[in-house]
Design a protein around this motif. Structure first.
Motif, PDB file in Angstrom:
ATOM      1  N   LEU A 291      65.759 -78.211-104.670  1.00 29.35           N
ATOM      2  CA  LEU A 291      66.299 -79.327-105.438  1.00 29.35           C
ATOM      3  C   LEU A 291      65.393 -79.739-106.588  1.00 29.35           C
ATOM      4  CD1 LEU A 291      67.616 -81.571-102.522  1.00 29.35           C
ATOM      5  CD2 LEU A 291      68.939 -80.086-104.030  1.00 29.35           C
ATOM      6  N   TYR A 292      64.132 -79.411-106.512  1.00 24.72           N
ATOM      7  CA  TYR A 292      63.226 -79.783-107.590  1.00 24.72           C
ATOM      8  C   TYR A 292      62.620 -78.574-108.288  1.00 24.72           C
ATOM      9  CZ  TYR A 292      59.213 -78.887-104.486  1.00 24.72           C
ATOM     10  OH  TYR A 292      58.295 -78.326-103.655  1.00 24.72           O
ATOM     11  N   ARG A 293      62.932 -77.408-107.828  1.00 23.06           N
ATOM     12  CA  ARG A 293      62.315 -76.180-108.341  1.00 23.06           C
ATOM     13  C   ARG A 293      62.358 -76.126-109.867  1.00 23.06           C
ATOM     14  NH1 ARG A 293      61.451 -71.452-105.495  1.00 23.06           N
ATOM     15  NH2 ARG A 293      60.597 -69.917-106.902  1.00 23.06           N
ATOM     16  N   PRO A 294      61.204 -75.909-110.491  1.00 26.25           N
ATOM     17  CA  PRO A 294      61.183 -75.797-111.953  1.00 26.25           C
ATOM     18  C   PRO A 294      61.883 -74.520-112.408  1.00 26.25           C
ATOM     19  CG  PRO A 294      59.024 -75.334-111.028  1.00 26.25           C
ATOM     20  CD  PRO A 294      59.894 -75.759-109.891  1.00 26.25           C
ATOM     21  N   VAL A 295      62.413 -74.548-113.605  1.00 28.30           N
ATOM     22  CA  VAL A 295      63.135 -73.393-114.135  1.00 28.30           C
ATOM     23  C   VAL A 295      62.181 -72.222-114.360  1.00 28.30           C
ATOM     24  CG1 VAL A 295      64.530 -72.566-116.055  1.00 28.30           C
ATOM     25  CG2 VAL A 295      64.863 -74.871-115.185  1.00 28.30           C
ATOM     26  N   SER A 296      60.969 -72.497-114.831  1.00 27.17           N
ATOM     27  CA  SER A 296      60.010 -71.422-115.082  1.00 27.17           C
ATOM     28  C   SER A 296      58.838 -71.538-114.111  1.00 27.17           C
ATOM     29  CB  SER A 296      59.502 -71.489-116.518  1.00 27.17           C
ATOM     30  OG  SER A 296      58.665 -72.613-116.674  1.00 27.17           O
ATOM     31  N   ARG A 297      58.111 -70.445-113.963  1.00 34.31           N
ATOM     32  CA  ARG A 297      56.931 -70.422-113.089  1.00 34.31           C
ATOM     33  C   ARG A 297      55.751 -71.149-113.727  1.00 34.31           C
ATOM     34  NH1 ARG A 297      58.076 -69.335-108.002  1.00 34.31           N
ATOM     35  NH2 ARG A 297      59.307 -67.475-107.749  1.00 34.31           N
TER      36      ARG A 297
ATOM     37  N   ARG B 122      61.389 -85.749-109.910  1.00 33.91           N
ATOM     38  CA  ARG B 122      62.352 -85.451-108.852  1.00 33.91           C
ATOM     39  C   ARG B 122      61.623 -84.961-107.599  1.00 33.91           C
ATOM     40  NH1 ARG B 122      65.729 -82.829-111.809  1.00 33.91           N
ATOM     41  NH2 ARG B 122      64.832 -80.771-111.544  1.00 33.91           N
ATOM     42  N   ALA B 123      60.633 -84.098-107.798  1.00 34.35           N
ATOM     43  CA  ALA B 123      59.870 -83.574-106.666  1.00 34.35           C
ATOM     44  C   ALA B 123      59.110 -84.685-105.954  1.00 34.35           C
ATOM     45  CB  ALA B 123      58.907 -82.496-107.148  1.00 34.35           C
ATOM     46  N   GLY B 124      58.445 -85.553-106.715  1.00 36.43           N
ATOM     47  CA  GLY B 124      57.704 -86.658-106.104  1.00 36.43           C
ATOM     48  C   GLY B 124      58.607 -87.592-105.316  1.00 36.43           C
ATOM     49  N   LEU B 125      59.764 -87.917-105.900  1.00 37.17           N
ATOM     50  CA  LEU B 125      60.715 -88.793-105.214  1.00 37.17           C
ATOM     51  C   LEU B 125      61.252 -88.133-103.948  1.00 37.17           C
ATOM     52  CD1 LEU B 125      62.209 -91.478-105.195  1.00 37.17           C
ATOM     53  CD2 LEU B 125      63.978 -90.421-106.596  1.00 37.17           C
ATOM     54  N   LEU B 126      61.569 -86.860-104.019  1.00 33.42           N
ATOM     55  CA  LEU B 126      62.041 -86.152-102.820  1.00 33.42           C
ATOM     56  C   LEU B 126      60.958 -86.129-101.746  1.00 33.42           C
ATOM     57  CD1 LEU B 126      64.059 -83.198-104.340  1.00 33.42           C
ATOM     58  CD2 LEU B 126      64.943 -85.015-102.883  1.00 33.42           C
TER      59      LEU B 126
ATOM     60  N   ALA C 210      52.967 -79.829-106.397  1.00 31.08           N
ATOM     61  CA  ALA C 210      51.961 -80.843-106.061  1.00 31.08           C
ATOM     62  C   ALA C 210      52.604 -82.226-106.018  1.00 31.08           C
ATOM     63  CB  ALA C 210      50.817 -80.814-107.074  1.00 31.08           C
ATOM     64  N   ALA C 211      53.517 -82.513-106.947  1.00 32.07           N
ATOM     65  CA  ALA C 211      54.192 -83.819-106.964  1.00 32.07           C
ATOM     66  C   ALA C 211      54.979 -84.032-105.670  1.00 32.07           C
ATOM     67  CB  ALA C 211      55.119 -83.931-108.172  1.00 32.07           C
ATOM     68  N   TYR C 212      55.654 -82.993-105.195  1.00 32.84           N
ATOM     69  CA  TYR C 212      56.402 -83.084-103.942  1.00 32.84           C
ATOM     70  C   TYR C 212      55.456 -83.418-102.783  1.00 32.84           C
ATOM     71  CZ  TYR C 212      59.176 -81.696 -99.884  1.00 32.84           C
ATOM     72  OH  TYR C 212      59.821 -81.680 -98.684  1.00 32.84           O
ATOM     73  N   ASN C 213      54.358 -82.689-102.700  1.00 38.35           N
ATOM     74  CA  ASN C 213      53.421 -82.899-101.599  1.00 38.35           C
ATOM     75  C   ASN C 213      52.661 -84.211-101.716  1.00 38.35           C
ATOM     76  OD1 ASN C 213      53.594 -80.650 -99.642  1.00 38.35           O
ATOM     77  ND2 ASN C 213      53.398 -79.466-101.518  1.00 38.35           N
ATOM     78  N   VAL C 214      52.397 -84.677-102.926  1.00 45.14           N
ATOM     79  CA  VAL C 214      51.772 -85.994-103.099  1.00 45.14           C
ATOM     80  C   VAL C 214      52.749 -87.089-102.667  1.00 45.14           C
ATOM     81  CG1 VAL C 214      50.920 -87.651-104.807  1.00 45.14           C
ATOM     82  CG2 VAL C 214      50.087 -85.298-104.824  1.00 45.14           C
ATOM     83  N   GLY C 215      54.030 -86.919-102.978  1.00 46.10           N
ATOM     84  CA  GLY C 215      55.039 -87.874-102.503  1.00 46.10           C
ATOM     85  C   GLY C 215      55.062 -87.936-100.987  1.00 46.10           C
ATOM     86  N   ARG C 216      55.002 -86.766-100.343  1.00 42.64           N
ATOM     87  CA  ARG C 216      54.946 -86.718 -98.879  1.00 42.64           C
ATOM     88  C   ARG C 216      53.675 -87.401 -98.378  1.00 42.64           C
ATOM     89  NH1 ARG C 216      54.092 -81.498 -97.447  1.00 42.64           N
ATOM     90  NH2 ARG C 216      54.302 -82.055 -95.281  1.00 42.64           N
ATOM     91  N   LEU C 217      52.559 -87.116 -99.032  1.00 41.94           N
ATOM     92  CA  LEU C 217      51.286 -87.694 -98.608  1.00 41.94           C
ATOM     93  C   LEU C 217      51.317 -89.220 -98.664  1.00 41.94           C
ATOM     94  CD1 LEU C 217      48.288 -87.519 -97.813  1.00 41.94           C
ATOM     95  CD2 LEU C 217      47.769 -87.278-100.251  1.00 41.94           C
ATOM     96  N   ILE C 218      51.823 -89.764 -99.746  1.00 39.98           N
ATOM     97  CA  ILE C 218      51.891 -91.224 -99.888  1.00 39.98           C
ATOM     98  C   ILE C 218      52.727 -91.837 -98.764  1.00 39.98           C
ATOM     99  CG2 ILE C 218      52.816 -93.089-101.329  1.00 39.98           C
ATOM    100  CD1 ILE C 218      52.005 -91.306-103.768  1.00 39.98           C
TER     101      ILE C 218
END
Length: 185
Positions: free
Chosen positions: A28-34, A131-135, A42-50
């Motif tokens: 759902l948050y995967r960036p279009v390019s590598r 989007r990744a951080g919020l997820l 990192a934003a996804y995992n920081v959101g989880r960490l918080i």
């Protein structure tokens, strides 16, 4: 220290569950390019960490209040005993449901479901990192027995800092698997 090491090891070994339950969210948050993808992951995992640290601190605070109240009656470490009872009740409910016994389930209230739906819709139009951080923040609201078992363990510590440390160890054990899923999916 032993508890933190045990939580870290358990979460490393059990992180396959995390990949199965939350791995799809990385799509759902995967960036279009590598290029720059690590920032999004990192934003996804920081959101989880918080959210994990917050849950751990809240559970530890609740455990400390249980301990304080019970201290008045002379009981020792009731938060740890309460955590054990909660885990046994959860296990009994899971076994009963597996055997076909109808177990009453507490679902999120309607207002919480609406709020979560609105947040997910807002995230759809955000940048991949936002989007990744919020997820990452919102996945903590999923009814995950694995996650909430460790929240109960955090509560058993009887302190907000120690509860947050338990959840930090849990998070650290899940990051390698979640990063692996995110980068290979």
């Amino acid at each position: 220290m032993t508890l933190v090491a045990a939580v870290l090891l358990a979460s490393l070994l059990g992180s396959v569950h995390c990949a199965a339950m939350c791995g799809a969210f990385t799509c759902l948050y995967r960036p279009v390019s590598r290029q720059g993808a690590w920032r999004v992951h990192a934003a996804y995992n920081v959101g989880r960490l918080i959210s994990y640290l917050t849950l751990g601190a809240l559970a530890g605070t609740l455990g400390s209040r249980v301990n304080e109240l019970a201290h008045l009656s002379g009981a020792r470490l009731p938060a740890a005993a309460l955590a054990g009872v909660l885990m046994m009740l959860w296990a009994a409910g899971t076994i009963a449901a597996t055997l076909g016994v109808r177990v009453p389930v507490s679902l999120a209230p309607q207002w919480a479901q609406r709020l979560l739906g609105q947040a997910l819709l807002a995230a759809r139009d955000s940048t991949p990192s936002a989007r990744a951080g919020l997820l990452g923040l919102l996945t903590t609201l999923l009814p995950c027995g694995w996650l909430y078992t460790f929240v109960v363990v955090a509560g058993s510590t009887g302190g907000p800092v120690s509860g947050a440390v338990v959840m930090l160890a849990f998070w650290a054990g899940t990051v390698p698997m979640m990063a692996g899923v995110a980068t290979t999916a």
